[in-house]
Design an enzyme around this catalytic site. Structure first.
Site, PDB file in Angstrom:
ATOM      1  CG  ASN A   9     -15.684  98.198  15.069  1.00  0.00           C
ATOM      2  OD1 ASN A   9     -15.022  98.329  15.183  1.00  0.00           O
ATOM      3  ND2 ASN A   9     -15.921  99.363  14.966  1.00  0.00           N
ATOM      4  CE  LYS A  11     -16.350 101.642  17.105  1.00  0.00           C
ATOM      5  NZ  LYS A  11     -16.466 103.233  17.356  1.00  0.00           N
ATOM      6  CG  HIS A  96     -17.974 102.076  12.245  1.00  0.00           C
ATOM      7  ND1 HIS A  96     -17.956 103.194  11.945  1.00  0.00           N
ATOM      8  CD2 HIS A  96     -18.846 101.126  13.034  1.00  0.00           C
ATOM      9  CE1 HIS A  96     -18.196 102.979  13.800  1.00  0.00           C
ATOM     10  NE2 HIS A  96     -18.542 102.156  13.433  1.00  0.00           N
ATOM     11  CD  GLU A  98     -15.735 105.139  14.595  1.00  0.00           C
ATOM     12  OE1 GLU A  98     -14.790 104.496  14.715  1.00  0.00           O
ATOM     13  OE2 GLU A  98     -16.856 105.257  15.663  1.00  0.00           O
ATOM     14  CD  GLU A 168     -22.330  99.853  15.107  1.00  0.00           C
ATOM     15  OE1 GLU A 168     -21.801  99.470  15.523  1.00  0.00           O
ATOM     16  OE2 GLU A 168     -21.484 101.037  14.094  1.00  0.00           O
ATOM     17  N   GLY A 174     -19.551 105.302  20.671  1.00  0.00           N
ATOM     18  CA  GLY A 174     -18.735 105.773  21.678  1.00  0.00           C
ATOM     19  C   GLY A 174     -18.905 106.871  22.442  1.00  0.00           C
ATOM     20  CB  SER A 214     -22.619 103.670  24.483  1.00  0.00           C
ATOM     21  OG  SER A 214     -21.630 104.771  23.981  1.00  0.00           O
TER      22      SER A 214
HETATM   23  P1  PGA Z   1     -18.832 101.674  21.015  1.00  0.00           P
HETATM   24  O1  PGA Z   1     -18.903 101.421  19.440  1.00  0.00           O
HETATM   25  O2  PGA Z   1     -19.394 100.906  21.298  1.00  0.00           O
HETATM   26  O3  PGA Z   1     -17.617 102.265  21.432  1.00  0.00           O
HETATM   27  O4  PGA Z   1     -20.308 103.048  21.078  1.00  0.00           O
HETATM   28  C1  PGA Z   1     -19.858 100.567  18.551  1.00  0.00           C
HETATM   29  C2  PGA Z   1     -19.544 100.809  16.957  1.00  0.00           C
HETATM   30  O5  PGA Z   1     -19.084 101.840  16.876  1.00  0.00           O
HETATM   31  O6  PGA Z   1     -19.309  99.880  16.132  1.00  0.00           O
END
Ligand code: PGA
Length: 252
Positions: A9, A11, A96, A98, A168, A174, A214
């Site tokens: 992903n 982003k 997601h 976000e 998630e 992140g 992460s």
């Molecule tokens: P990350 O993000 O691996 O940077 O924690 C995962 C995601 O949001 O899909």
């Protein structure tokens, strides 16, 4: 049997030239390994058609990170599921955290997005997960169950069977703070049980449930070794071909 999947992903990262370079590097790296999982990259909308032209789709799947909750019309700035499909992409991340957190996406809008994605032949990678407060106050399982029920349980068993789920935990995205492999396994097994109660054991057993938050080369192997963890949705570590491949090759 369900598939093992590693999906990137990206982003809101990479310009078009940078994204093309990254896609080419991942594609190239896949030529030299016998990947034991499906590999997908989900890129910004602006990159999809160009990336589609430079990757081998037999080895590397392509997806968007979102799509609109309407088919077409006066929705300035939105990108519809048919538009995504017309680029050659075949996956789309939906729900997601976000998007839920910063753009106010609700189960109601997600229901529309899932329907439009399926109608246009896109495989949704549907994200669910609790925030830190919910993990700490013991409501994480209820929250995740409600997210699944509200946005997905209107689907027929046949359509539900087309989905990929991604658990998630928002507190792990992140932040460098990964869920332990036991925490991931516990939630993934719970999610599979929720699916089994609604659609039966066969649909549940065939649904791929990815872990996200992460995930990196150093922890992917332990996470993926868990029986109910069928791969990962990878943010930060997907922005570098070597680290992404380090996660892809965590499946042996
Ligand atoms: P990350 O993000 O691996 O940077 O924690 C995962 C995601 O949001 O899909």
């Amino acid at each position: 049997m369900r598939k093992n999947i590693v999906a990137g992903n990206w982003k809101m990262n990479t310009t078009l030239p940078e994204g093309l370079e990254l896609a080419k590097n991942v594609n190239k790296a896949l030529e030299n390994v016998d990947a034991k999982c499906d590999v997908i990259i989900c890129t910004p909308f602006t990159h999809l058609a160009s990336v589609n032209a430079v990757i081998d789709k037999n080895k590397l799947g392509l997806g968007a990170e979102n799509c609109a909750d309407h088919r077409s019309g006066a929705y300035t700035g939105e990108i519809s599921a048919p538009m995504v499909a017309s680029t050659g992409a075949t996956y789309v991340i939906l729900g997601h955290s976000e998007r839920r957190q910063y753009y106010g996406e609700t189960s109601e809008t997600l229901k529309e997005k899932v329907a439009l994605a399926l109608e246009n032949g896109l495989t949704p990678i549907f994200c669910i997960g609790e925030v830190l407060e919910e993990r700490e106050n013991g409501t994480a399982f209820d929250v995740v169950k409600a997210q699944i029920e509200e946005a997905l349980f209107n689907l027929s068993a046949e359509d539900f069977g087309k989905l990929i789920l991604a658990y998630e935990p928002v507190w792990a995205i992140g932040t460098g703070k990964t869920a332990t492999d036991d925490q991931a396994e516990e939630m993934h097994a719970f999610i599979r049980g929720v699916i089994a109660d609604k659609y039966g054991k066969e649909v549940a057993e065939n649904t791929s449930i990815l872990y996200g938050g992460s995930c990196k080369p150093s922890n992917a192997k332990a996470l993926f070794a868990k029986p109910n963890v069928d791969g990962g949705l990878i943010g930060g570590a997907a922005l570098d071909a070597d680290s992404f491949m380090g996660i892809v090759t965590a499946f042996e």
